[in-house]
Design a protein around this motif. Structure first.
Motif, PDB file in Angstrom:
ATOM      1  N   PRO A  28       0.805  -1.230   0.000  1.00 47.85           N
ATOM      2  CA  PRO A  28       0.000   0.000   0.000  1.00 47.85           C
ATOM      3  C   PRO A  28       0.837   1.280   0.000  1.00 47.85           C
ATOM      4  CG  PRO A  28      -0.019  -0.975   2.181  1.00 47.85           C
ATOM      5  CD  PRO A  28       0.657  -1.968   1.257  1.00 47.85           C
ATOM      6  N   PHE A  29       2.007   1.244   0.593  1.00 48.05           N
ATOM      7  CA  PHE A  29       2.848   2.437   0.693  1.00 48.05           C
ATOM      8  C   PHE A  29       3.353   2.926  -0.664  1.00 48.05           C
ATOM      9  CE2 PHE A  29       5.165  -1.413   1.472  1.00 48.05           C
ATOM     10  CZ  PHE A  29       6.306  -1.307   0.694  1.00 48.05           C
ATOM     11  N   ILE A  30       3.357   2.052  -1.678  1.00 48.23           N
ATOM     12  CA  ILE A  30       3.756   2.490  -3.018  1.00 48.23           C
ATOM     13  C   ILE A  30       2.617   2.340  -4.037  1.00 48.23           C
ATOM     14  CG2 ILE A  30       6.224   2.083  -2.697  1.00 48.23           C
ATOM     15  CD1 ILE A  30       5.884  -0.530  -4.304  1.00 48.23           C
ATOM     16  N   SER A  31       1.452   1.896  -3.596  1.00 44.00           N
ATOM     17  CA  SER A  31       0.352   1.629  -4.520  1.00 44.00           C
ATOM     18  C   SER A  31      -0.692   2.728  -4.586  1.00 44.00           C
ATOM     19  CB  SER A  31      -0.344   0.318  -4.138  1.00 44.00           C
ATOM     20  OG  SER A  31       0.533  -0.766  -4.304  1.00 44.00           O
ATOM     21  N   TYR A  32      -0.739   3.579  -3.574  1.00 42.43           N
ATOM     22  CA  TYR A  32      -1.769   4.617  -3.509  1.00 42.43           C
ATOM     23  C   TYR A  32      -1.100   5.967  -3.251  1.00 42.43           C
ATOM     24  CZ  TYR A  32      -4.580   0.425  -2.579  1.00 42.43           C
ATOM     25  OH  TYR A  32      -5.159  -0.811  -2.644  1.00 42.43           O
ATOM     26  N   GLY A  33      -1.703   7.013  -3.747  1.00 39.94           N
ATOM     27  CA  GLY A  33      -1.197   8.354  -3.473  1.00 39.94           C
ATOM     28  C   GLY A  33      -0.638   9.033  -4.700  1.00 39.94           C
ATOM     29  N   PRO A  34      -0.252  10.303  -4.549  1.00 45.09           N
ATOM     30  CA  PRO A  34       0.253  11.075  -5.692  1.00 45.09           C
ATOM     31  C   PRO A  34       1.529  10.486  -6.293  1.00 45.09           C
ATOM     32  CG  PRO A  34      -0.267  12.526  -3.849  1.00 45.09           C
ATOM     33  CD  PRO A  34      -0.375  11.116  -3.339  1.00 45.09           C
ATOM     34  N   VAL A  35       2.409   9.967  -5.441  1.00 47.78           N
ATOM     35  CA  VAL A  35       3.613   9.306  -5.936  1.00 47.78           C
ATOM     36  C   VAL A  35       3.398   7.823  -5.704  1.00 47.78           C
ATOM     37  CG1 VAL A  35       6.100   9.068  -5.721  1.00 47.78           C
ATOM     38  CG2 VAL A  35       5.034  11.289  -5.328  1.00 47.78           C
ATOM     39  N   GLN A  36       3.175   7.100  -6.789  1.00 44.85           N
ATOM     40  CA  GLN A  36       2.889   5.680  -6.647  1.00 44.85           C
ATOM     41  C   GLN A  36       3.641   4.866  -7.689  1.00 44.85           C
ATOM     42  OE1 GLN A  36      -1.206   4.650  -8.637  1.00 44.85           O
ATOM     43  NE2 GLN A  36      -1.550   6.443  -7.344  1.00 44.85           N
ATOM     44  N   PHE A  37       4.064   3.717  -7.232  1.00 48.46           N
ATOM     45  CA  PHE A  37       4.706   2.742  -8.103  1.00 48.46           C
ATOM     46  C   PHE A  37       3.915   1.448  -7.931  1.00 48.46           C
ATOM     47  CE2 PHE A  37       7.920   5.844  -7.054  1.00 48.46           C
ATOM     48  CZ  PHE A  37       8.519   6.088  -8.274  1.00 48.46           C
ATOM     49  N   ARG A  38       2.707   1.433  -8.486  1.00 50.20           N
ATOM     50  CA  ARG A  38       1.815   0.289  -8.323  1.00 50.20           C
ATOM     51  C   ARG A  38       2.346  -0.863  -9.167  1.00 50.20           C
ATOM     52  NH1 ARG A  38      -4.767   0.327  -8.228  1.00 50.20           N
ATOM     53  NH2 ARG A  38      -4.368   1.787  -6.532  1.00 50.20           N
ATOM     54  N   VAL A  39       3.058  -1.759  -8.520  1.00 46.60           N
ATOM     55  CA  VAL A  39       3.722  -2.884  -9.187  1.00 46.60           C
ATOM     56  C   VAL A  39       2.720  -3.701 -10.008  1.00 46.60           C
ATOM     57  CG1 VAL A  39       5.046  -4.996  -8.782  1.00 46.60           C
ATOM     58  CG2 VAL A  39       5.512  -2.949  -7.422  1.00 46.60           C
ATOM     59  N   ALA A  40       1.507  -3.830  -9.518  1.00 45.58           N
ATOM     60  CA  ALA A  40       0.481  -4.608 -10.223  1.00 45.58           C
ATOM     61  C   ALA A  40       0.184  -4.051 -11.612  1.00 45.58           C
ATOM     62  CB  ALA A  40      -0.801  -4.654  -9.393  1.00 45.58           C
ATOM     63  N   GLU A  41       0.462  -2.786 -11.837  1.00 43.14           N
ATOM     64  CA  GLU A  41       0.203  -2.191 -13.150  1.00 43.14           C
ATOM     65  C   GLU A  41       1.064  -2.818 -14.246  1.00 43.14           C
ATOM     66  OE1 GLU A  41      -1.949   0.436 -14.508  1.00 43.14           O
ATOM     67  OE2 GLU A  41      -3.047  -0.318 -12.779  1.00 43.14           O
ATOM     68  N   PHE A 150       5.529   4.908 -15.616  1.00 42.29           N
ATOM     69  CA  PHE A 150       6.632   4.729 -16.555  1.00 42.29           C
ATOM     70  C   PHE A 150       7.662   3.745 -15.992  1.00 42.29           C
ATOM     71  CE2 PHE A 150      10.817   5.744 -18.203  1.00 42.29           C
ATOM     72  CZ  PHE A 150      10.601   5.783 -19.574  1.00 42.29           C
ATOM     73  N   VAL A 151       8.051   3.969 -14.733  1.00 42.73           N
ATOM     74  CA  VAL A 151       9.043   3.105 -14.099  1.00 42.73           C
ATOM     75  C   VAL A 151       8.545   1.659 -14.047  1.00 42.73           C
ATOM     76  CG1 VAL A 151      10.235   2.602 -11.918  1.00 42.73           C
ATOM     77  CG2 VAL A 151      10.129   4.963 -12.778  1.00 42.73           C
ATOM     78  N   VAL A 152       7.308   1.471 -13.583  1.00 40.10           N
ATOM     79  CA  VAL A 152       6.766   0.113 -13.452  1.00 40.10           C
ATOM     80  C   VAL A 152       6.601  -0.556 -14.813  1.00 40.10           C
ATOM     81  CG1 VAL A 152       4.690  -1.185 -12.784  1.00 40.10           C
ATOM     82  CG2 VAL A 152       5.646   0.526 -11.232  1.00 40.10           C
ATOM     83  N   LEU A 153       6.051   0.168 -15.776  1.00 34.14           N
ATOM     84  CA  LEU A 153       5.780  -0.444 -17.082  1.00 34.14           C
ATOM     85  C   LEU A 153       7.053  -0.764 -17.850  1.00 34.14           C
ATOM     86  CD1 LEU A 153       2.982  -1.166 -18.359  1.00 34.14           C
ATOM     87  CD2 LEU A 153       2.816   0.361 -16.443  1.00 34.14           C
ATOM     88  N   ALA A 155      10.238  -0.965 -16.450  1.00 33.83           N
ATOM     89  CA  ALA A 155      11.187  -1.766 -15.670  1.00 33.83           C
ATOM     90  C   ALA A 155      10.684  -3.196 -15.453  1.00 33.83           C
ATOM     91  CB  ALA A 155      11.454  -1.112 -14.311  1.00 33.83           C
ATOM     92  N   ILE A 156       9.366  -3.376 -15.385  1.00 33.20           N
ATOM     93  CA  ILE A 156       8.802  -4.709 -15.141  1.00 33.20           C
ATOM     94  C   ILE A 156       7.952  -5.175 -16.329  1.00 33.20           C
ATOM     95  CG2 ILE A 156       7.363  -6.121 -13.613  1.00 33.20           C
ATOM     96  CD1 ILE A 156       7.981  -4.050 -11.387  1.00 33.20           C
ATOM     97  N   GLY A 157       7.044  -4.328 -16.797  1.00 30.88           N
ATOM     98  CA  GLY A 157       6.132  -4.706 -17.877  1.00 30.88           C
ATOM     99  C   GLY A 157       6.827  -5.010 -19.194  1.00 30.88           C
ATOM    100  N   PHE A 158       7.738  -4.139 -19.611  1.00 33.50           N
ATOM    101  CA  PHE A 158       8.423  -4.359 -20.886  1.00 33.50           C
ATOM    102  C   PHE A 158       9.255  -5.641 -20.874  1.00 33.50           C
ATOM    103  CE2 PHE A 158      11.870  -3.665 -23.965  1.00 33.50           C
ATOM    104  CZ  PHE A 158      11.091  -3.575 -25.113  1.00 33.50           C
ATOM    105  N   PRO A 159      10.045  -5.903 -19.822  1.00 34.85           N
ATOM    106  CA  PRO A 159      10.749  -7.196 -19.798  1.00 34.85           C
ATOM    107  C   PRO A 159       9.786  -8.388 -19.863  1.00 34.85           C
ATOM    108  CG  PRO A 159      11.751  -5.717 -18.228  1.00 34.85           C
ATOM    109  CD  PRO A 159      10.507  -5.025 -18.733  1.00 34.85           C
ATOM    110  N   LEU A 160       8.610  -8.257 -19.247  1.00 33.73           N
ATOM    111  CA  LEU A 160       7.612  -9.326 -19.360  1.00 33.73           C
ATOM    112  C   LEU A 160       7.149  -9.505 -20.808  1.00 33.73           C
ATOM    113  CD1 LEU A 160       5.321  -8.838 -16.230  1.00 33.73           C
ATOM    114  CD2 LEU A 160       6.720 -10.830 -16.777  1.00 33.73           C
ATOM    115  N   LEU A 161       6.976  -8.400 -21.511  1.00 34.09           N
ATOM    116  CA  LEU A 161       6.585  -8.480 -22.925  1.00 34.09           C
ATOM    117  C   LEU A 161       7.639  -9.210 -23.759  1.00 34.09           C
ATOM    118  CD1 LEU A 161       5.051  -4.954 -23.591  1.00 34.09           C
ATOM    119  CD2 LEU A 161       3.886  -7.140 -23.843  1.00 34.09           C
ATOM    120  N   ILE A 162       8.888  -9.030 -23.394  1.00 33.34           N
ATOM    121  CA  ILE A 162       9.982  -9.691 -24.110  1.00 33.34           C
ATOM    122  C   ILE A 162      10.077 -11.165 -23.693  1.00 33.34           C
ATOM    123  CG2 ILE A 162      12.491  -9.720 -24.471  1.00 33.34           C
ATOM    124  CD1 ILE A 162      10.994  -7.308 -25.756  1.00 33.34           C
TER     125      ILE A 162
END
Length: 176
Positions: A28-41, A150-153, A155-162
């Motif tokens: 929750p500390f990185i998933s909600y709020g103005p600065v968020q890195f929602r890993v699930a995204e 941007f960071v999540v997509l 750093a995590i999403g793009f490698p998953l696409l590959i």
């Protein structure tokens, strides 16, 4: 499509929903709020290969947003995720092996969430009579949400696409 294939697709979407919700609620500390890195995204790239995962992402986001500090996130956040997933699915239908399309597939979740979630957070931050603050606050919130996305997509999403096309998961679903 036979009955077994339909069941597998529904089950897959259910697992995606559970995974999205669990990742968001557990962090929750990185998933909600103005600065968020929602890993699930990062899971928003799944419709590129698995169109049936769109509804799992939507449901997972609804469940996760029950824990959001912003009540309207239940609706706005879920719609943002649904729109992003639908766009990613559309890009995936253009050609799944092209790297440029994989790079582009990461953009809809970034842009849509930056705009909609940036506006949502701004709505809760700016009070009546402070309309002159709305635009500048929105720009800051949209930039912060967009940066986290941007960071999540990428750093995590793009490698998953590959990586995913090299797995049995994608190869098996292509035959269904």
């Amino acid at each position: 499509m036979n009955f077994g294939t339909k069941i597998r697709k529904i089950a897959f979407a259910g697992v995606v929903a559970a995974l999205y919700a669990a990742l968001t609620i557990a962090l929750p500390f990185i998933s909600y709020g103005p600065v968020q890195f929602r890993v699930a995204e990062a899971l928003c790239i799944l419709p590129y290969f698995f169109p049936f995962s769109v509804w799992g992402l939507f449901v997972g986001c609804i469940v996760a947003n029950f824990f959001s500090p912003y009540p309207l996130d239940l609706v706005v956040g879920a719609i943002a995720t649904l729109l992003a997933a639908l766009c990613v699915m559309r890009i995936g239908k253009m050609g799944r092996s092209r790297v440029l399309l994989k790079v582009l597939a990461c953009l809809p979740p970034i842009v849509i969430n930056a705009f909609l979630i940036g506006a949502l957070i701004t709505y809760y931050m700016v009070f009546e009579g402070e309309a002159d603050l709305y635009i500048s606050t929105f720009i800051i919130n949209a930039a912060q949400v967009g940066f986290g996305q941007f960071v999540v997509l990428y750093a995590i999403g793009f490698p998953l696409l590959i990586y995913l096309p090299k797995t049995q998961l994608v190869n098996n679903s292509a035959n269904e």
